[in-house]
Motif scaffolding. Structure first.
Motif, PDB file in Angstrom:
ATOM      1  N   GLY A  71       0.778  -1.232   0.000  1.00  0.00           N
ATOM      2  CA  GLY A  71       0.000   0.000   0.000  1.00  0.00           C
ATOM      3  C   GLY A  71       0.809   1.282   0.000  1.00  0.00           C
ATOM      4  N   GLY A  72       2.140   1.175  -0.200  1.00  0.00           N
ATOM      5  CA  GLY A  72       2.953   2.371  -0.317  1.00  0.00           C
ATOM      6  C   GLY A  72       3.688   2.780   0.947  1.00  0.00           C
ATOM      7  N   PHE A  73       3.461   2.097   2.070  1.00  0.00           N
ATOM      8  CA  PHE A  73       4.136   2.458   3.315  1.00  0.00           C
ATOM      9  C   PHE A  73       5.446   1.698   3.487  1.00  0.00           C
ATOM     10  CE2 PHE A  73       1.035   4.569   6.512  1.00  0.00           C
ATOM     11  CZ  PHE A  73       0.663   5.491   5.560  1.00  0.00           C
TER      12      PHE A  73
ATOM     13  N   GLY B 176       1.514  -2.025   5.491  1.00  0.00           N
ATOM     14  CA  GLY B 176       2.661  -2.146   6.381  1.00  0.00           C
ATOM     15  C   GLY B 176       2.865  -0.884   7.187  1.00  0.00           C
ATOM     16  N   LEU B 177       3.863  -0.900   8.032  1.00  0.00           N
ATOM     17  CA  LEU B 177       4.224   0.287   8.802  1.00  0.00           C
ATOM     18  C   LEU B 177       4.953   1.288   7.901  1.00  0.00           C
ATOM     19  CD1 LEU B 177       5.549  -1.462  12.044  1.00  0.00           C
ATOM     20  CD2 LEU B 177       3.313  -0.391  11.692  1.00  0.00           C
TER      21      LEU B 177
ATOM     22  N   PHE C 128      11.866  -1.807   5.333  1.00  0.00           N
ATOM     23  CA  PHE C 128      10.934  -2.677   4.610  1.00  0.00           C
ATOM     24  C   PHE C 128       9.787  -3.126   5.520  1.00  0.00           C
ATOM     25  CE2 PHE C 128       9.692  -6.537   2.124  1.00  0.00           C
ATOM     26  CZ  PHE C 128       9.404  -5.889   0.943  1.00  0.00           C
ATOM     27  N   GLY C 129       9.389  -2.272   6.442  1.00  0.00           N
ATOM     28  CA  GLY C 129       8.256  -2.568   7.310  1.00  0.00           C
ATOM     29  C   GLY C 129       8.474  -3.708   8.276  1.00  0.00           C
ATOM     30  N   ARG C 130       9.733  -4.070   8.494  1.00  0.00           N
ATOM     31  CA  ARG C 130      10.017  -5.214   9.374  1.00  0.00           C
ATOM     32  C   ARG C 130      10.492  -4.788  10.762  1.00  0.00           C
ATOM     33  NH1 ARG C 130       9.125  -9.507   6.447  1.00  0.00           N
ATOM     34  NH2 ARG C 130       9.635  -9.619   4.238  1.00  0.00           N
ATOM     35  N   ARG C 131      10.578  -3.488  11.003  1.00  0.00           N
ATOM     36  CA  ARG C 131      10.996  -3.004  12.313  1.00  0.00           C
ATOM     37  C   ARG C 131       9.767  -2.539  13.094  1.00  0.00           C
ATOM     38  NH1 ARG C 131      15.793   1.073  10.511  1.00  0.00           N
ATOM     39  NH2 ARG C 131      14.006   2.042   9.475  1.00  0.00           N
ATOM     40  N   LYS C 132       9.671  -2.954  14.341  1.00  0.00           N
ATOM     41  CA  LYS C 132       8.526  -2.580  15.154  1.00  0.00           C
ATOM     42  C   LYS C 132       8.529  -1.089  15.453  1.00  0.00           C
ATOM     43  CE  LYS C 132       7.560  -6.962  17.465  1.00  0.00           C
ATOM     44  NZ  LYS C 132       7.359  -7.633  18.775  1.00  0.00           N
ATOM     45  N   MET C 133       7.330  -0.545  15.578  1.00  0.00           N
ATOM     46  CA  MET C 133       7.166   0.860  15.941  1.00  0.00           C
ATOM     47  C   MET C 133       6.255   0.941  17.159  1.00  0.00           C
ATOM     48  SD  MET C 133       6.535   2.533  12.161  1.00  0.00           S
ATOM     49  CE  MET C 133       6.419   4.194  12.810  1.00  0.00           C
TER      50      MET C 133
ATOM     51  N   HIS D  72       1.410  -6.719   6.731  1.00  0.00           N
ATOM     52  CA  HIS D  72       2.779  -7.110   6.402  1.00  0.00           C
ATOM     53  C   HIS D  72       3.715  -7.017   7.601  1.00  0.00           C
ATOM     54  CE1 HIS D  72       6.741  -6.929   4.377  1.00  0.00           C
ATOM     55  NE2 HIS D  72       6.968  -5.869   5.133  1.00  0.00           N
ATOM     56  N   GLY D  73       4.711  -7.889   7.618  1.00  0.00           N
ATOM     57  CA  GLY D  73       5.883  -7.746   8.467  1.00  0.00           C
ATOM     58  C   GLY D  73       5.637  -7.442   9.931  1.00  0.00           C
TER      59      GLY D  73
END
Length: 253
Positions: free
Chosen positions: A36-38, A65-66, A72-77, A112-113
């Motif tokens: 979705g572009g994030f 995703g984040l 690549f959206g794989r790190r937690k926020m 995602h992720g």
């Protein structure tokens, strides 16, 4: 005859960065999870991927995703349930606009992720996202990557959810996925064996040899794998002999 969906994460290229083999994989799948572009994707890639899905009559889903392209959206926020709901709503809206322009419509949502991990660990975050997607379109299907999220989805009478399984990644005995440090080619026959086992019997062999339950109605294939097309071709060769019909999520839920 048993019916199953084959889904794939797509549209994850952006700018000069190319990810996956979308055009080669699309003819073999029934549902596309489009970034979705994030975490990945951009407006041009979103449009192109939607056009490709419509051309091949593939169900269109958003892969939200984040907002973290560098990771690549794989790190937690540290995001609240409401913030995650807003992230998903935003990405749903963007992809819906492209689908509307090209004669398609959104079928499903598959986070995602790190976003998916947050939903798995926090029922409050999962509920916020599910309620957000229902508020946008009550016909959307939630594609659940693990049993924690799937069980939360069962709390909603008006939410259709599908549990997904994996065949190009091995499972641990607790049904968690064993993430590879390096993606290598897979044995097509072994992958096809796992596909048939999950679809026909709802079980698969874990990495240690134990048989575990994976009650999946959708199977995910990673389109960025080095021999993803060969894996999909081998799976399709097995379908008829085992009485399996491949269809989009709307026909399996």
């Amino acid at each position: 005859m048993v019916t199953v969906d084959i889904n794939c994460d797509m549209g994850e290229s952006f700018g000069n960065w190319t990810m996956g083999r979308d055009a080669e994989v699309m003819p073999y799948i029934t549902s596309a999870n489009i970034a979705g572009g994030f975490h990945a994707g951009d407006p041009h890639v979103m449009r192109e991927t939607v056009e490709l899905a419509v051309e091949h009559d593939v169900g269109i889903g958003v892969h939200p995703g984040l907002p973290d392209k560098m990771g690549f959206g794989r790190r937690k926020m540290d995001a609240t349930p409401q913030e995650l709901r807003d992230y998903v709503t935003y990405q749903l809206g963007a992809l819906s606009a492209f689908a509307d322009q090209h004669g398609g419509s959104l079928q499903h949502v598959k986070p995602h992720g790190a976003m998916y991990s947050m939903l798995s660990e926090s029922p409050d975050h999962a509920r916020a996202v599910m309620e957000g997607m229902l508020a946008v379109d009550s016909d959307l299907i939630y594609l659940a990557t693990d049993m924690n999220i799937y069980e939360v989805a069962q709390e909603y009478d008006d939410l259709r959810a599908v549990f997904e399984g994996y065949v190009d990644i091995r499972y641990d005995t607790d049904r968690s996925l064993i993430v590879e440090k390096e993606v290598v080619p897979k044995d097509p026959e072994a992958v096809a064996d796992r596909f048939v086992s999950i679809v026909t019997d709802g079980v698969v062999e874990a990495a240690n040899g134990d048989e575990i339950e994976v009650p999946a109605q959708s199977i995910c294939i990673h389109g960025d794998g080095p021999n993803a097309v060969e894996l999909l071709e081998t799976i399709h060769d097995r379908v008829e002999e085992h009485g399996i019909e491949i269809a989009p999520l709307t026909e399996v839920v």
